[in-house]
Write a protein that holds these residues in place. Structure first.
Motif, PDB file in Angstrom:
ATOM      1  N   ALA A  32      -9.693  17.839  -7.536  1.00 46.81           N
ATOM      2  CA  ALA A  32      -9.770  18.127  -6.099  1.00 46.81           C
ATOM      3  C   ALA A  32     -10.474  17.025  -5.315  1.00 46.81           C
ATOM      4  O   ALA A  32     -11.047  17.284  -4.249  1.00 46.81           O
ATOM      5  CB  ALA A  32     -10.455  19.472  -5.846  1.00 46.81           C
ATOM      6  N   LEU A  33     -10.443  15.794  -5.829  1.00 42.00           N
ATOM      7  CA  LEU A  33     -10.917  14.652  -5.057  1.00 42.00           C
ATOM      8  C   LEU A  33      -9.731  14.033  -4.335  1.00 42.00           C
ATOM      9  O   LEU A  33      -8.660  13.850  -4.933  1.00 42.00           O
ATOM     10  CB  LEU A  33     -11.551  13.608  -5.982  1.00 42.00           C
ATOM     11  CG  LEU A  33     -12.806  14.028  -6.747  1.00 42.00           C
ATOM     12  CD1 LEU A  33     -13.255  12.890  -7.665  1.00 42.00           C
ATOM     13  CD2 LEU A  33     -13.930  14.412  -5.805  1.00 42.00           C
ATOM     14  N   SER A  34      -9.905  13.711  -3.064  1.00 40.35           N
ATOM     15  CA  SER A  34      -8.813  13.050  -2.347  1.00 40.35           C
ATOM     16  C   SER A  34      -8.588  11.684  -2.986  1.00 40.35           C
ATOM     17  O   SER A  34      -9.495  10.866  -3.064  1.00 40.35           O
ATOM     18  CB  SER A  34      -9.149  12.913  -0.857  1.00 40.35           C
ATOM     19  OG  SER A  34     -10.321  12.149  -0.658  1.00 40.35           O
ATOM     20  N   THR A  35      -7.371  11.469  -3.466  1.00 43.45           N
ATOM     21  CA  THR A  35      -7.068  10.299  -4.284  1.00 43.45           C
ATOM     22  C   THR A  35      -5.870   9.548  -3.726  1.00 43.45           C
ATOM     23  O   THR A  35      -4.823  10.144  -3.457  1.00 43.45           O
ATOM     24  CB  THR A  35      -6.777  10.712  -5.740  1.00 43.45           C
ATOM     25  OG1 THR A  35      -7.918  11.383  -6.276  1.00 43.45           O
ATOM     26  CG2 THR A  35      -6.460   9.495  -6.593  1.00 43.45           C
ATOM     27  N   LEU A  36      -6.030   8.238  -3.575  1.00 45.89           N
ATOM     28  CA  LEU A  36      -4.938   7.362  -3.156  1.00 45.89           C
ATOM     29  C   LEU A  36      -4.659   6.379  -4.284  1.00 45.89           C
ATOM     30  O   LEU A  36      -5.561   5.699  -4.755  1.00 45.89           O
ATOM     31  CB  LEU A  36      -5.318   6.602  -1.886  1.00 45.89           C
ATOM     32  CG  LEU A  36      -4.314   5.545  -1.397  1.00 45.89           C
ATOM     33  CD1 LEU A  36      -2.990   6.180  -0.999  1.00 45.89           C
ATOM     34  CD2 LEU A  36      -4.908   4.750  -0.227  1.00 45.89           C
ATOM     35  N   LEU A  37      -3.401   6.314  -4.720  1.00 49.14           N
ATOM     36  CA  LEU A  37      -2.982   5.379  -5.757  1.00 49.14           C
ATOM     37  C   LEU A  37      -2.066   4.339  -5.124  1.00 49.14           C
ATOM     38  O   LEU A  37      -1.007   4.670  -4.595  1.00 49.14           O
ATOM     39  CB  LEU A  37      -2.251   6.120  -6.882  1.00 49.14           C
ATOM     40  CG  LEU A  37      -1.612   5.281  -7.997  1.00 49.14           C
ATOM     41  CD1 LEU A  37      -2.650   4.396  -8.678  1.00 49.14           C
ATOM     42  CD2 LEU A  37      -0.916   6.169  -9.014  1.00 49.14           C
ATOM     43  N   LEU A  38      -2.502   3.079  -5.156  1.00 50.64           N
ATOM     44  CA  LEU A  38      -1.753   1.979  -4.553  1.00 50.64           C
ATOM     45  C   LEU A  38      -1.158   1.101  -5.649  1.00 50.64           C
ATOM     46  O   LEU A  38      -1.851   0.736  -6.596  1.00 50.64           O
ATOM     47  CB  LEU A  38      -2.675   1.130  -3.672  1.00 50.64           C
ATOM     48  CG  LEU A  38      -3.330   1.847  -2.489  1.00 50.64           C
ATOM     49  CD1 LEU A  38      -4.414   0.962  -1.875  1.00 50.64           C
ATOM     50  CD2 LEU A  38      -2.289   2.224  -1.438  1.00 50.64           C
ATOM     51  N   ASP A  39       0.121   0.759  -5.494  1.00 50.62           N
ATOM     52  CA  ASP A  39       0.777  -0.071  -6.503  1.00 50.62           C
ATOM     53  C   ASP A  39       1.764  -1.010  -5.838  1.00 50.62           C
ATOM     54  O   ASP A  39       2.476  -0.637  -4.911  1.00 50.62           O
ATOM     55  CB  ASP A  39       1.502   0.802  -7.528  1.00 50.62           C
ATOM     56  CG  ASP A  39       2.017  -0.020  -8.694  1.00 50.62           C
ATOM     57  OD1 ASP A  39       1.199  -0.449  -9.520  1.00 50.62           O
ATOM     58  OD2 ASP A  39       3.237  -0.246  -8.773  1.00 50.62           O
ATOM     59  N   GLU A  40       1.814  -2.238  -6.343  1.00 44.44           N
ATOM     60  CA  GLU A  40       2.631  -3.280  -5.728  1.00 44.44           C
ATOM     61  C   GLU A  40       4.110  -3.171  -6.090  1.00 44.44           C
ATOM     62  O   GLU A  40       4.978  -3.683  -5.388  1.00 44.44           O
ATOM     63  CB  GLU A  40       2.102  -4.652  -6.147  1.00 44.44           C
ATOM     64  CG  GLU A  40       2.569  -5.796  -5.278  1.00 44.44           C
ATOM     65  CD  GLU A  40       1.790  -7.069  -5.538  1.00 44.44           C
ATOM     66  OE1 GLU A  40       1.706  -7.903  -4.629  1.00 44.44           O
ATOM     67  OE2 GLU A  40       1.257  -7.232  -6.654  1.00 44.44           O
ATOM     68  N   ASN A  41       4.422  -2.498  -7.179  1.00 53.80           N
ATOM     69  CA  ASN A  41       5.790  -2.429  -7.657  1.00 53.80           C
ATOM     70  C   ASN A  41       6.594  -1.346  -6.940  1.00 53.80           C
ATOM     71  O   ASN A  41       6.041  -0.496  -6.237  1.00 53.80           O
ATOM     72  CB  ASN A  41       5.807  -2.179  -9.162  1.00 53.80           C
ATOM     73  CG  ASN A  41       5.193  -3.326  -9.932  1.00 53.80           C
ATOM     74  OD1 ASN A  41       5.542  -4.483  -9.707  1.00 53.80           O
ATOM     75  ND2 ASN A  41       4.265  -3.022 -10.828  1.00 53.80           N
ATOM     76  N   ALA A  42       7.907  -1.375  -7.174  1.00 52.69           N
ATOM     77  CA  ALA A  42       8.792  -0.397  -6.523  1.00 52.69           C
ATOM     78  C   ALA A  42       8.645   0.997  -7.108  1.00 52.69           C
ATOM     79  O   ALA A  42       9.016   1.986  -6.476  1.00 52.69           O
ATOM     80  CB  ALA A  42      10.238  -0.860  -6.635  1.00 52.69           C
ATOM     81  N   GLY A  43       8.141   1.095  -8.325  1.00 59.10           N
ATOM     82  CA  GLY A  43       7.957   2.379  -8.977  1.00 59.10           C
ATOM     83  C   GLY A  43       6.785   2.338  -9.923  1.00 59.10           C
ATOM     84  O   GLY A  43       6.184   1.283 -10.158  1.00 59.10           O
ATOM     85  N   PRO A  44       6.419   3.472 -10.512  1.00 62.99           N
ATOM     86  CA  PRO A  44       5.238   3.548 -11.380  1.00 62.99           C
ATOM     87  C   PRO A  44       5.502   2.977 -12.765  1.00 62.99           C
ATOM     88  O   PRO A  44       6.649   2.778 -13.179  1.00 62.99           O
ATOM     89  CB  PRO A  44       4.983   5.059 -11.455  1.00 62.99           C
ATOM     90  CG  PRO A  44       6.353   5.658 -11.341  1.00 62.99           C
ATOM     91  CD  PRO A  44       7.091   4.773 -10.370  1.00 62.99           C
ATOM     92  N   GLY A  45       4.421   2.733 -13.493  1.00 66.71           N
ATOM     93  CA  GLY A  45       4.543   2.336 -14.889  1.00 66.71           C
ATOM     94  C   GLY A  45       3.877   1.040 -15.263  1.00 66.71           C
ATOM     95  O   GLY A  45       3.631   0.786 -16.434  1.00 66.71           O
ATOM     96  N   GLY A  46       3.610   0.168 -14.271  1.00 66.10           N
ATOM     97  CA  GLY A  46       3.056  -1.130 -14.605  1.00 66.10           C
ATOM     98  C   GLY A  46       4.060  -1.931 -15.415  1.00 66.10           C
ATOM     99  O   GLY A  46       5.264  -1.673 -15.383  1.00 66.10           O
TER     100      GLY A  46
END
Length: 468
Positions: A32-46
């Protein structure tokens, strides 16, 4: 098109949606922490699970079970309630936990109570004569094309270098019907003896069985030349041949239209260094790694680093490190929350890692070039140029900028930084730690001037840009 962040401030901002970042965001959002995930790619996975949502290669046998194991974590992160933004370029992070991010052509500053950097690894520079010729690529770039589009070589192709990724890529190319004419293994023979001291842990780790099976699979189909000590990419205007020599004195030139190079991965440190996080030279992995406590906390309060950006450990260890960093953030922001101690889990995931680090430590001649070999690709600076600058007074990478502009191009030192440090250290009789690294500042990734001009004209925003 990706949307901009919904809020100006979050409890936790996670940077990077690879194994560590996905695991961290899923945990903090689930608490329940407000969480922002930022990623440079078009989709997830690295890089490890790249294009896991979009790859045209749906058969598990082609990319392997380890690749598809990421799907569960991707889905868990999405279902956690975390706000996830792709095609987001984080170009600034400071000690006040203020983050500059570019999304869809516009930049904004957002604040966080805790930041978890999970920017992963990048391929180690492999500066050999001719490595800037068209037709020479990194193994990582080839694997990106394979995963994203199902593209594999159909022309005379050489794989050269060392490390697990080289063998994984070879296996995947062959499974897809691609062409590999030869593998040139640059692993120093002395490394095998040095690694024996760590063999027991490796033999009882998950790496051993998988690695052995993969090498057998590749060797059954492709000729492998071991003990390579010299390597040159040749051609006029584009690659036409690869010349090599071995420790046994053998020399040969192979016709080739594609050369894929790889000699391991190193932490992607640019963002953390620009934020002011303390780093030290790692003598085992021969790269810069951040100074962290057991839970991944850095020298800057509120900034943690997880995954391969904290030191190369592989995907399984990255997931555990992400969860440990997330657990610490949860405890800091929700003091009464119960968090699992994952120390034993991390030890299991990292078992056998030292063996791999010793075995695949790159040879000196493939890290520290000589003569007219290009060191800085952006500015076309050679090893001789660097040494000439040392001779007239350049004392370290930052002074070298004034002489040669090394590290000042679009890559901001990613492709030359380690080479420059080791080259100057050897020339001056110093250690890499004494020589140091580039002084990195925001923006750590190229952005449009119009984005900076369009930022809010507040005093704090102005100070953030000036600090960069």
């Amino acid at each position: 098109m990706s949307a901009a962040p919904k809020h100006d401030e979050y409890d936790v901002v996670v940077i990077g949606a690879g194994p560590a970042g996905l695991a961290a965001a899923e945990m903090t959002a689930g608490a329940a922490l407000s969480t922002l995930l930022l990623d440079e790619n078009a989709g997830p996975g690295g890089q490890v699970w790249r294009a896991i949502d979009a790859t045209p290669l749906k058969s598990e046998a082609l990319l392997g079970a380890d690749y598809w194991s990421g799907k569960q974590l991707v889905n868990a992160a999405r279902d956690s309630g975390a706000e996830i933004i792709h095609r987001a370029t984080v170009w600034s992070l400071d000690r006040n936990l203020e983050i500059g991010v570019s999304v869809a052509g516009g930049s904004a500053f957002i604040k966080a109570k805790r930041v978890i950097i999970a920017t992963g690894a990048q391929e180690r520079p492999f500066p050999i004569p001719g490595w800037t010729l068209p037709g020479v690529m990194t193994a990582g770039a080839a694997q990106t094309m394979l995963k994203s589009s199902g593209l594999v070589p159909d022309c005379p192709t050489i794989l050269a270098g060392q490390g697990p990724l080289l063998w994984l890529l070879a296996a995947q190319i062959l499974r897809l019907g691609g062409r590999i004419d030869r593998i040139l293994d640059t692993t120093p023979r002395a490394n095998y003896i040095a690694a024996l001291a760590h063999a027991l842990a490796f033999l009882t780790s998950p790496y051993f069985g998988k690695g052995l099976a993969m090498m057998r699979e590749v060797r059954a189909k492709v000729r492998v030349t071991s003990g390579v000590t010299e390597l040159v990419a040749e051609g006029e205007g584009k690659l036409s041949a690869v010349s090599y020599a071995t420790a046994g004195g053998k020399r040969e030139t192979l016709a080739a239209e594609l050369l894929l190079l790889h000699q391991g991965v190193v932490p992607n440190v640019n963002l953390a260094m620009a934020a002011g996080v303390e780093h030290r030279w790692n003598e085992l992995q021969l790269c810069w790694t951040p100074v962290l406590d057991a839970l991944g906390n850095s020298s800057i309060p509120g900034i943690a680093i997880a995954g391969d950006g904290a030191g190369i450990g592989g995907a399984q260890a990255a997931v555990v490190r992400g969860r440990r960093a997330a657990g610490d953030a949860i405890k800091a922001l929700r003091p009464h929350a119960k968090v699992i101690d994952r120390a034993a889990e991390l030890a299991r995931a990292e078992r056998g890692r030292t063996f791999l680090d010793v075995l695949f430590q790159p040879a000196k001649q493939f890290r520290i070039p000589q003569g007219d070999t290009i060191v800085c690709r952006c500015e076309e600076i050679t090893a001789k140029d660097v040494l000439d600058s040392v001779a007239i007074g350049a004392t370290g990478p930052n002074q070298l900028k004034a002489y040669r502009r090394t590290g000042m191009g679009p890559c901001q030192g990613r492709l030359c930084g380690l080479t420059v440090t080791e080259l100057m250290a050897e020339a001056r009789g110093k250690t890499p730690q004494e020589i140091g690294y580039y002084r990195l500042r925001a923006p750590v990734k190229p952005i449009m001037l119009s984005e900076l001009a369009g930022l809010p004209k507040t005093e704090e925003a102005t100070k953030a840009v000036v600090r960069g």
